[in-house]
Enzyme design. Sequence first.
Site, PDB file in Angstrom:
ATOM      1  N   ASN A 169     -11.384  62.895  93.082  1.00 30.78           N
ATOM      2  CA  ASN A 169     -10.545  62.656  91.960  1.00 30.78           C
ATOM      3  C   ASN A 169     -10.434  63.561  90.825  1.00 30.78           C
ATOM      4  O   ASN A 169     -11.410  63.117  89.878  1.00 30.78           O
ATOM      5  CB  ASN A 169     -10.404  61.286  91.415  1.00 30.78           C
ATOM      6  N   GLU A 170      -9.748  64.544  90.840  1.00 30.75           N
ATOM      7  CA  GLU A 170      -9.810  65.559  89.774  1.00 30.75           C
ATOM      8  C   GLU A 170      -9.182  65.160  88.594  1.00 30.75           C
ATOM      9  O   GLU A 170      -8.413  64.159  88.735  1.00 30.75           O
ATOM     10  CB  GLU A 170      -9.103  67.096  90.210  1.00 30.75           C
ATOM     11  N   PRO A 171      -9.116  65.873  87.504  1.00 32.87           N
ATOM     12  CA  PRO A 171      -8.349  65.592  86.104  1.00 32.87           C
ATOM     13  C   PRO A 171      -6.873  65.415  86.310  1.00 32.87           C
ATOM     14  O   PRO A 171      -6.404  66.202  87.255  1.00 32.87           O
ATOM     15  CB  PRO A 171      -8.624  66.712  85.340  1.00 32.87           C
ATOM     16  N   SER A 173      -6.017  62.415  87.732  1.00 29.05           N
ATOM     17  CA  SER A 173      -5.851  61.506  88.751  1.00 29.05           C
ATOM     18  C   SER A 173      -5.685  60.002  87.914  1.00 29.05           C
ATOM     19  O   SER A 173      -5.936  59.891  86.923  1.00 29.05           O
ATOM     20  CB  SER A 173      -7.355  61.273  89.413  1.00 29.05           C
ATOM     21  N   THR A 188     -14.379  73.144  90.858  1.00 32.38           N
ATOM     22  CA  THR A 188     -14.854  72.334  92.001  1.00 32.38           C
ATOM     23  C   THR A 188     -15.149  73.284  93.078  1.00 32.38           C
ATOM     24  O   THR A 188     -16.121  73.441  93.669  1.00 32.38           O
ATOM     25  CB  THR A 188     -13.974  71.142  92.346  1.00 32.38           C
TER      26      THR A 188
END
Length: 637
Positions: A169-171, A173, A188
């Site tokens: 869940n990347e920025p 999300s 990432t």
Amino acid sequence: MFKEGISYREAGKFEETRFEKIHNVIFESSKEASILVAHEIANLIHRKEGLNEPCVLGLATGSSPIKVYEELVRMHKEENLSFKNVVTFNLDEYYPMDKNNIQSYHHFMHEHLFNHVDILPENINIPNGTVSPEELQQYCIDYEMKIISYGGLDFQLLGIGRTGHIGFNEPGSHINSGTRSITLDHLTRVDAAPAFLGIDNVPRKAITMGIGTVRNAKRIVLLAWGISKADILKEAIEGEMSSQVPATYLQEHNNTTFVLDTEASSELTRVKTPWLVKSCVWTDELKLKAVVWLSELTSKPILKLTDKDYNDNGMSGLLAEEGTAYNLNIKMFNHLQHTITGWPGGKPFADDTYRPERSNPAKKRVIIFSPHPDDDVISMGGTFDRLVEQGHEVHVAYQTSGNIAVSNEEALKFAEVSSVLNSESNESNDIINFLKNKGKNDIDSIEVRKLKGLIRRSESLAATRYLGVPDSNVHFLNLPFYETGTVKKGNLTAVDIKIMCELIDEIKPHQIYAAGDLADPHGTHKVCLDSLFEALKQLKHNSYMDDCWVWLYRGAWHEWESYQIEMAVPMSPDQVLKKRHAIFYHQSQKDGVMFQGDDSREFWVRAEDRNRATAKKYNDLGLADYAAIEAFKRYHF
Ligand code: F6R
């Protein structure tokens, strides 16, 4: 039996502060912490078994949970811990990704856990990286529903990415997000690049459980080790809840614990600046740390700090203890002043009361341990040069061959030269054929690894000759733990330690220099340091070890904080240039290296920037203005 939750407080260091919004516990070592987490999981499995219920675990991959899985496997083998009632859901998988690919999380989980325990294969759920794009959305909904059908996750194990991601869940999300496909953040992908042998091979997408899925777990434990996680953990634990740092969403989960090691916790307010949190026991190290911090905060040299500066910034207790700012300032200034020396091997026949090194013996035997064949010059090229010039018997020991960091193109060049010189050589031709036909994920053949290691060996000898070290004092240890041909290394064994011990025992050094740089991307420096610590432990009883001082340098990846430095070796502009040339001899690591990390500067630029920055920090504290400084901290064994 281990009590859940509460026992973390007893085992590690936990103090609630007004800054912290997530319960967290700090441990000296990630191993000790991982064992406790594994025991919590084992207890849960037992409890559920007693109730005749399935134990539903959410599992993570990556470097953080490896030791937890190791302990679970150990408990299965030695203590009959059974996984028969366990159902697992993995957080994520790259997309697209074949199960059999060694980079897949499917492979990871089987290698580290599932292949070694009695879990029923039908109880293992890992997002499938091969579903077609058309089916993907429904697949994700089904994954989510399957978790719900088991009554949700009883326990969720997490790591944290440097973007603040949990799962993938990347920025950006959403707090209520469910299982879905997601585009990976650039950072990432940079972090995953070593495992994929280059960022171009890292998938751009992944399937991940959502923040909502994770937050529905009844219990969440997030693991974080190492300095590289320190900044993001401060944001996650102390920052405002925001989609920009998805881990902050755990602030509102009522049964979450972050389990950290000392380095990962180092940016938390209570660790970094404890005087802002509570009254402190002022050790000498803490005093220095606080005064350096205050000087940096106020942009004033130490000798100009006033009583008001101290009182305004939570240090009135320290001031009361020391009398006046004037006394404290002088004491701290002198301490820093005494760390500076142009004589890293000690100044012969001088009073050494306030010098970092002993003056006797005037000529010392020195071993510089270098994890890879270039860390010596990158990290301490200036000090290395001084030691040789000042007449010490300097030995260099390259701990690993560094072969995986040589590109195929570089190796091909050398193989072609060798095949022209010796057209009869089958070996060169085999290497050429292998390299020309090598697939993206193929591991190098033994011959290619040998050639790559030899390239680094010749580069190292060129550099050490340039600095005036006889070849007989250059030792290539080729520690076996490194020789897997892949980024993932083997474990240290008695053979590695024996090699280290034999060299130390043969040279009987007065000084050892070693990399205390624990943030290198593949962890090799840490393993090399562990091998030294173990060797020192084994050799400690020898009388020559009483005379042996160990100095730790940090290099390409990060530097000691000013307050930690115990020996600061300044360099003139000419010495900076000489160091640069020594680094240049490592040609295979120039102009675009295999393992760049997230820093696009070349190694010599990083080294110069770092040494210049240390010099500037000293100057800002009010000390002399040097072109560059190399910094060391002593290790007492
Ligand atoms: C892995 C995962 C990720 C990792 C995170 C930290 O399943 O979901 O969130 O936990 O990227 O990775 P490591 O532990 O390798 O630092």
